[in-house]
Design a protein around this motif. Structure first.
Motif, PDB file in Angstrom:
ATOM      1  N   HIS A 188     -17.169  -2.657   2.288  1.00 48.52           N
ATOM      2  CA  HIS A 188     -17.697  -1.423   1.711  1.00 48.52           C
ATOM      3  C   HIS A 188     -19.156  -1.196   2.111  1.00 48.52           C
ATOM      4  CE1 HIS A 188     -18.194   1.851  -1.111  1.00 48.52           C
ATOM      5  NE2 HIS A 188     -19.188   1.213  -1.715  1.00 48.52           N
TER       6      HIS A 188
ATOM      7  N   PHE B 295       0.804  -1.217   0.000  1.00 45.51           N
ATOM      8  CA  PHE B 295       0.000   0.000   0.000  1.00 45.51           C
ATOM      9  C   PHE B 295       0.842   1.274   0.000  1.00 45.51           C
ATOM     10  CE2 PHE B 295      -3.575  -2.524   2.214  1.00 45.51           C
ATOM     11  CZ  PHE B 295      -4.066  -2.928   0.981  1.00 45.51           C
TER      12      PHE B 295
ATOM     13  N   MET C 231     -16.136   1.160   3.992  1.00 45.14           N
ATOM     14  CA  MET C 231     -14.741   1.261   3.572  1.00 45.14           C
ATOM     15  C   MET C 231     -14.706   1.841   2.153  1.00 45.14           C
ATOM     16  SD  MET C 231     -11.802  -1.705   3.380  1.00 45.14           S
ATOM     17  CE  MET C 231     -11.692  -1.882   5.173  1.00 45.14           C
ATOM     18  N   PRO C 232     -13.967   2.926   1.934  1.00 41.33           N
ATOM     19  CA  PRO C 232     -14.038   3.609   0.636  1.00 41.33           C
ATOM     20  C   PRO C 232     -13.498   2.797  -0.537  1.00 41.33           C
ATOM     21  CG  PRO C 232     -13.200   5.098   2.335  1.00 41.33           C
ATOM     22  CD  PRO C 232     -13.222   3.720   2.934  1.00 41.33           C
ATOM     23  N   GLU C 233     -12.312   2.208  -0.393  1.00 42.64           N
ATOM     24  CA  GLU C 233     -11.632   1.561  -1.509  1.00 42.64           C
ATOM     25  C   GLU C 233     -11.095   0.197  -1.070  1.00 42.64           C
ATOM     26  OE1 GLU C 233     -11.573   2.814  -4.489  1.00 42.64           O
ATOM     27  OE2 GLU C 233     -12.349   4.819  -4.008  1.00 42.64           O
TER      28      GLU C 233
ATOM     29  N   HIS D  96      -8.273  -3.301  10.832  1.00 40.76           N
ATOM     30  CA  HIS D  96      -9.719  -3.211  10.636  1.00 40.76           C
ATOM     31  C   HIS D  96     -10.431  -4.361  11.345  1.00 40.76           C
ATOM     32  CE1 HIS D  96     -13.602  -2.651   8.741  1.00 40.76           C
ATOM     33  NE2 HIS D  96     -13.549  -3.851   8.202  1.00 40.76           N
TER      34      HIS D  96
ATOM     35  N   ARG E  39      -8.383  -0.922  -0.530  1.00 39.02           N
ATOM     36  CA  ARG E  39      -6.999  -0.797  -0.056  1.00 39.02           C
ATOM     37  C   ARG E  39      -6.890  -1.400   1.348  1.00 39.02           C
ATOM     38  NH1 ARG E  39      -3.256   2.074  -2.198  1.00 39.02           N
ATOM     39  NH2 ARG E  39      -2.486   3.024  -0.251  1.00 39.02           N
TER      40      ARG E  39
ATOM     41  N   SER F 223      -5.852  -2.352   6.809  1.00 35.01           N
ATOM     42  CA  SER F 223      -6.288  -1.349   5.851  1.00 35.01           C
ATOM     43  C   SER F 223      -5.332  -0.164   5.855  1.00 35.01           C
ATOM     44  CB  SER F 223      -7.701  -0.858   6.193  1.00 35.01           C
ATOM     45  OG  SER F 223      -8.106   0.193   5.344  1.00 35.01           O
TER      46      SER F 223
ATOM     47  N   SER G  21      -5.301   5.794   4.885  1.00 40.22           N
ATOM     48  CA  SER G  21      -6.103   6.687   4.065  1.00 40.22           C
ATOM     49  C   SER G  21      -7.446   6.083   3.684  1.00 40.22           C
ATOM     50  CB  SER G  21      -5.337   7.043   2.784  1.00 40.22           C
ATOM     51  OG  SER G  21      -5.071   5.868   2.019  1.00 40.22           O
ATOM     52  N   ASN G  22      -7.672   4.836   4.090  1.00 40.48           N
ATOM     53  CA  ASN G  22      -8.863   4.085   3.682  1.00 40.48           C
ATOM     54  C   ASN G  22      -9.757   3.751   4.877  1.00 40.48           C
ATOM     55  OD1 ASN G  22     -10.259   2.740   1.479  1.00 40.48           O
ATOM     56  ND2 ASN G  22      -9.637   0.805   2.386  1.00 40.48           N
TER      57      ASN G  22
END
Length: 264
Positions: free
Chosen positions: A116, A84, A121-123, A91, A125, A223, A226-227
């Motif tokens: 998600h 990453f 969770m946005p992405e 998480h 990653r 994670s 940034s995610n």
């Protein structure tokens, strides 16, 4: 533990990587003994099959020193940070148990759709990195993976409430069939102490275990910072709200656990 160029290329192409015998036998035994103690407890974080057999113990790093040490072990954290390119947070932490004779299935699914849709969770990653606590064999319900399926992105899935004890966003038979016809199925197997890491969008599942050989695996879901999740709907013990970067150690803490276990 850093991945070499060949390992990085394999992960990018196939969506998973198996690293055999990363943890020595004595350390695995200390973690296995801790898991035995955990599964004897009656806690809301421990989910069971309909017959009462333990299936998943969530967040045991919060009350087991051995699991806490494992959750910050650099052998598990370093490869994910490397992929990453940034710090990671935990998480989810869990031990999945597929008991001898009665261990149930895990339906075909990807992890990111659950993270998600249920956690915000946005992405994708984030990923699972797992430690085998028992020998994982072709016969005792190993994880089945569809190589390269991560390249299809997040696939359409449905919320399956008919699983044994754990609702999943699962894939339909046609989708799985099409992916398998194109890419096949692999079953990473190996001795206790092996480490398996796989992409958040890799398609995977596992059959039941009717053999005399149990199959326990520890999963860290790590994670990118940034995610961080933004709309969790599941309990904190399933989707953690602490986004503090994992503070790694070099494995010496587990060595002390081994020494303490031997002296007891």
């Amino acid at each position: 533990m850093r991945l070499d160029e060949q390992q990085l290329a394999q992960f990018d192409e196939l969506g998973y990587l198996f690293l055999p015998e990363c943890f020595p036998r004595e350390q695995v035994e200390a973690i296995r003994q801790a898991s035995n103690e955990i599964f004897r407890e009656q806690r809301p974080e421990i989910w069971r099959e309909r017959d009462g057999t333990p299936r998943t113990a969530f967040a045991c790093q919060q009350y087991s020193e051995v699991c806490a040490d494992l959750a910050s072990d650099a052998r598990l954290v370093d490869p994910v940070e490397q992929l990453f390119g940034e710090d990671v947070y935990l998480h989810q932490f869990k031990i999945n148990a597929k008991a001898a004779f009665t261990g149930e299935v895990w339906q075909w699914h990807q992890d990111f759709p659950t993270w998600h849709k249920d956690d915000g969770m946005p992405e994708p990653r984030a990923m699972n990195i797992a430690v085998f606590l028992d020998d994982v064999m072709p016969i005792n319900g190993p994880l089945m993976i569809v190589p390269r399926s991560h390249k299809s992105g997040a696939l359409e899935s449905s919320h399956d409430l008919q699983t044994t004890s754990y609702p999943l966003w699962t894939l339909d038979n046609r989708t799985v069939t099409d992916l398998v016809e194109k890419n096949g199925i692999v079953t990473p197997t190996g001795k206790a102490g092996g480490v398996l890491m796989f992409h958040a969008n890799i398609v995977h599942g596992s059959a039941g275990n009717i053999t005399p050989y149990p199959r326990r695996i520890v999963y860290l879901t790590l994670s990118a910072l940034s995610n961080a999740i933004v709309a969790p709907t599941r309990p904190d013990f399933i989707a953690h709200r602490d986004f503090t970067p994992v503070q790694k150690h070099d494995g010496s803490r587990l060595e002390r656990q081994v020494a303490d276990h031997a002296a007891a």
